[in-house]
Design an enzyme around this catalytic site. Structure first.
Site, PDB file in Angstrom:
ATOM      1  CB  SER A 144      -0.902  -0.081   1.331  1.00 39.99           C
ATOM      2  OG  SER A 144      -1.460   1.490   1.465  1.00 39.99           O
ATOM      3  CE1 TYR A 157      -4.081  -2.575   4.963  1.00 36.00           C
ATOM      4  CE2 TYR A 157      -3.323  -0.247   4.461  1.00 36.00           C
ATOM      5  CZ  TYR A 157      -3.734  -1.533   4.315  1.00 36.00           C
ATOM      6  OH  TYR A 157      -4.070  -1.932   2.793  1.00 36.00           O
TER       7      TYR A 157
HETATM    8  N1  LIG Z   1      -8.552  -0.902  -2.039  1.00 38.97           N
HETATM    9  C1  LIG Z   1      -7.651  -0.136  -1.758  1.00 38.97           C
HETATM   10  O1  LIG Z   1      -7.706   1.056  -1.669  1.00 38.97           O
HETATM   11  C2  LIG Z   1      -6.248  -0.714  -1.285  1.00 38.97           C
HETATM   12  C3  LIG Z   1      -5.117   0.376  -1.262  1.00 38.97           C
HETATM   13  C4  LIG Z   1      -3.921  -0.178  -0.936  1.00 38.97           C
HETATM   14  C5  LIG Z   1      -3.746  -1.389  -0.717  1.00 38.97           C
HETATM   15  N2  LIG Z   1      -4.514  -2.400  -0.953  1.00 38.97           N
HETATM   16  C6  LIG Z   1      -4.224  -3.917  -0.533  1.00 38.97           C
HETATM   17  O2  LIG Z   1      -4.989  -4.637  -1.912  1.00 38.97           O
HETATM   18  C7  LIG Z   1      -5.139  -5.892  -1.307  1.00 38.97           C
HETATM   19  C8  LIG Z   1      -6.758  -6.367  -1.620  1.00 38.97           C
HETATM   20  O3  LIG Z   1      -7.314  -5.286  -0.989  1.00 38.97           O
HETATM   21  P1  LIG Z   1      -8.870  -5.364  -1.648  1.00 38.97           P
HETATM   22  O4  LIG Z   1      -9.327  -3.721  -1.669  1.00 38.97           O
HETATM   23  O5  LIG Z   1      -9.036  -5.883  -3.041  1.00 38.97           O
HETATM   24  O6  LIG Z   1      -9.638  -5.699  -0.338  1.00 38.97           O
HETATM   25  P2  LIG Z   1     -11.059  -6.589  -0.307  1.00 38.97           P
HETATM   26  O7  LIG Z   1     -11.937  -6.307  -1.482  1.00 38.97           O
HETATM   27  O8  LIG Z   1     -11.467  -6.468   1.249  1.00 38.97           O
HETATM   28  O9  LIG Z   1     -10.345  -8.083  -0.391  1.00 38.97           O
HETATM   29  C9  LIG Z   1      -9.396  -8.796   0.712  1.00 38.97           C
HETATM   30  C10 LIG Z   1      -9.159 -10.197   0.218  1.00 38.97           C
HETATM   31  O10 LIG Z   1      -8.247 -10.659   1.194  1.00 38.97           O
HETATM   32  C11 LIG Z   1      -8.627 -11.917   1.869  1.00 38.97           C
HETATM   33  N3  LIG Z   1      -8.563 -11.925   3.269  1.00 38.97           N
HETATM   34  C12 LIG Z   1      -8.905 -10.982   4.217  1.00 38.97           C
HETATM   35  N4  LIG Z   1      -8.519 -11.680   5.289  1.00 38.97           N
HETATM   36  C13 LIG Z   1      -8.242 -12.942   5.126  1.00 38.97           C
HETATM   37  C14 LIG Z   1      -7.960 -14.222   5.937  1.00 38.97           C
HETATM   38  N5  LIG Z   1      -7.927 -14.296   7.197  1.00 38.97           N
HETATM   39  N6  LIG Z   1      -7.718 -15.306   5.270  1.00 38.97           N
HETATM   40  C15 LIG Z   1      -7.711 -15.341   3.942  1.00 38.97           C
HETATM   41  N7  LIG Z   1      -7.997 -14.286   3.160  1.00 38.97           N
HETATM   42  C16 LIG Z   1      -8.192 -13.132   3.723  1.00 38.97           C
HETATM   43  C17 LIG Z   1     -10.281 -11.804   1.442  1.00 38.97           C
HETATM   44  O11 LIG Z   1     -10.841 -13.175   1.406  1.00 38.97           O
HETATM   45  P3  LIG Z   1     -12.450 -13.251   1.903  1.00 38.97           P
HETATM   46  O12 LIG Z   1     -13.227 -12.393   1.169  1.00 38.97           O
HETATM   47  O13 LIG Z   1     -12.720 -14.596   1.596  1.00 38.97           O
HETATM   48  O14 LIG Z   1     -12.268 -13.001   3.169  1.00 38.97           O
HETATM   49  C18 LIG Z   1     -10.293 -11.036   0.209  1.00 38.97           C
HETATM   50  O15 LIG Z   1     -10.087 -12.165  -0.838  1.00 38.97           O
HETATM   51  C19 LIG Z   1      -4.956  -5.811   0.259  1.00 38.97           C
HETATM   52  O16 LIG Z   1      -3.506  -6.222   0.676  1.00 38.97           O
HETATM   53  C20 LIG Z   1      -4.773  -4.494   0.464  1.00 38.97           C
HETATM   54  O17 LIG Z   1      -4.340  -4.063   1.805  1.00 38.97           O
HETATM   55  C21 LIG Z   1      -5.995  -1.914  -0.971  1.00 38.97           C
END
Ligand SMILES: NC(=O)c1ccc[n+]([C@@H]2O[C@H](COP(=O)([O-])OP(=O)(O)OC[C@H]3O[C@@H](n4cnc5c(N)ncnc54)[C@H](OP(=O)(O)O)[C@@H]3O)[C@@H](O)[C@H]2O)c1
Length: 253
Positions: A144, A157
């Site tokens: 991130s 985080y």
């Molecule tokens: N969205 C943003 O603005 C943003 C910005 C910077 C970085 N990121 C990073 O990008 C990545 C994806 O984020 P996203 O926005 O796509 O989030 P999201 O839609 O909430 O997806 C999170 C994913 O992580 C999995 N996950 C969470 N806890 C878990 C656990 N205990 N065991 C196994 N799987 C788990 C979830 O699986 P389940 O659905 O099966 O629980 C889901 O597939 C993350 O690493 C986040 O920190 C996102």
């Protein structure tokens, strides 16, 4: 005579493929690769699989990364039983809790570091073990842009993503020249993780002003990941690739 090893089907393992960025990565990467869809929620992983190209070519690895101490055994068994080779690993699973430090419990801290950092290290450990997985070529951690900066309510985080990038850099040196290891650092991307922030009109208005190129989409992250796992980036390792629409270089008042 060809050894049995040479016939192993090759895959990209995508953790967190049940939602948001990971789901888009899986769907887009499935156009040219076999993918392993990891997540916790089976229904949502299957939904991703149905949206993939060549639906039957892909595998599902359901595992709750909170139990990271068991991931080595579970993933090793999965690779051996399916007789596969995982060529690339994209760690996209992540969990976010925005709270001031005074409200964090040690359990919450553990939970964030388990998913965001420890699992990435232990999965990598399995995939570089040649007795389990024949050839790993590349790793991309989804970090991130907070990793290199600071913000209120982001201490845990943010430090987990800082740790993930530090892990990335040391692994890039340790695993060279066989495995390239890089991170992609997204800014705000429209997904489930950010919907509470982005759906709040006041917060959205404030945020959008700080993004020279506007808020991003999962497809923007796909383009960066696709580059980092391709041979076009063959001389790139240990890189933090920030993909945040100019958010972190913007010092306008
Ligand atoms: N969205 C943003 O603005 C943003 C910005 C910077 C970085 N990121 C990073 O990008 C990545 C994806 O984020 P996203 O926005 O796509 O989030 P999201 O839609 O909430 O997806 C999170 C994913 O992580 C999995 N996950 C969470 N806890 C878990 C656990 N205990 N065991 C196994 N799987 C788990 C979830 O699986 P389940 O659905 O099966 O629980 C889901 O597939 C993350 O690493 C986040 O920190 C996102």
């Amino acid at each position: 005579m060809e050894s049995e090893d040479e016939n192993l089907k090759e895959y990209i393992l995508i953790s967190g493929a049940s939602s948001g960025i990971g789901r888009t990565l899986a769907i887009r990467l499935s156009e040219q690769h076999n993918v392993i869809l990891h997540g916790r929620n089976l229904e949502r992983i299957e939904e991703t699989k149905r949206a993939c190209s060549k639906e039957t070519s892909h595998l599902i690895f359901q595992f709750d990364l909170q139990h990271y101490d068991k991931v080595e055994k579970e993933l090793s068994d999965f690779v051996i039983q399916n007789k596969i080779n995982i060529k690339h690993f994209v760690h996209c699973a992540g969990t976010l809790k925005m709270l001031p430090l005074k409200l964090f419990t040690s359990e919450m801290m553990n939970s964030i570091f388990s998913v965001n950092v420890f699992s990435a290290a232990l999965i990598t450990k399995v995939l570089v073990n040649k007795r389990i997985n024949k050839t790993l070529k590349g790793i991309v951690f989804i970090s991130s842009n907070i990793s290199n900066f600071g913000a209120k309510a982001f201490s845990i985080y943010g430090s987990s993503k800082g740790a993930l990038d530090s892990l990335m850099r040391s692994l890039a040196v340790e695993l060279a020249p066989f495995v390239r290891v890089n991170s992609v650092l997204p800014g705000s991307i429209q997904t489930e993780m950010t919907e509470k922030i982005l759906d709040n009109a006041e917060l959205y208005e404030r945020l959008i002003k700080t993004y020279p190129l506007g808020i991003g989409y999962p497809d923007d992250i796909y383009e960066a990941v696709a580059f980092l796992i391709s041979d076009k980036s063959r001389w790139i390792t240990g890189l933090q690739l920030t993909v945040d629409g100019g958010r972190t270089i913007n010092i306008s008042g």
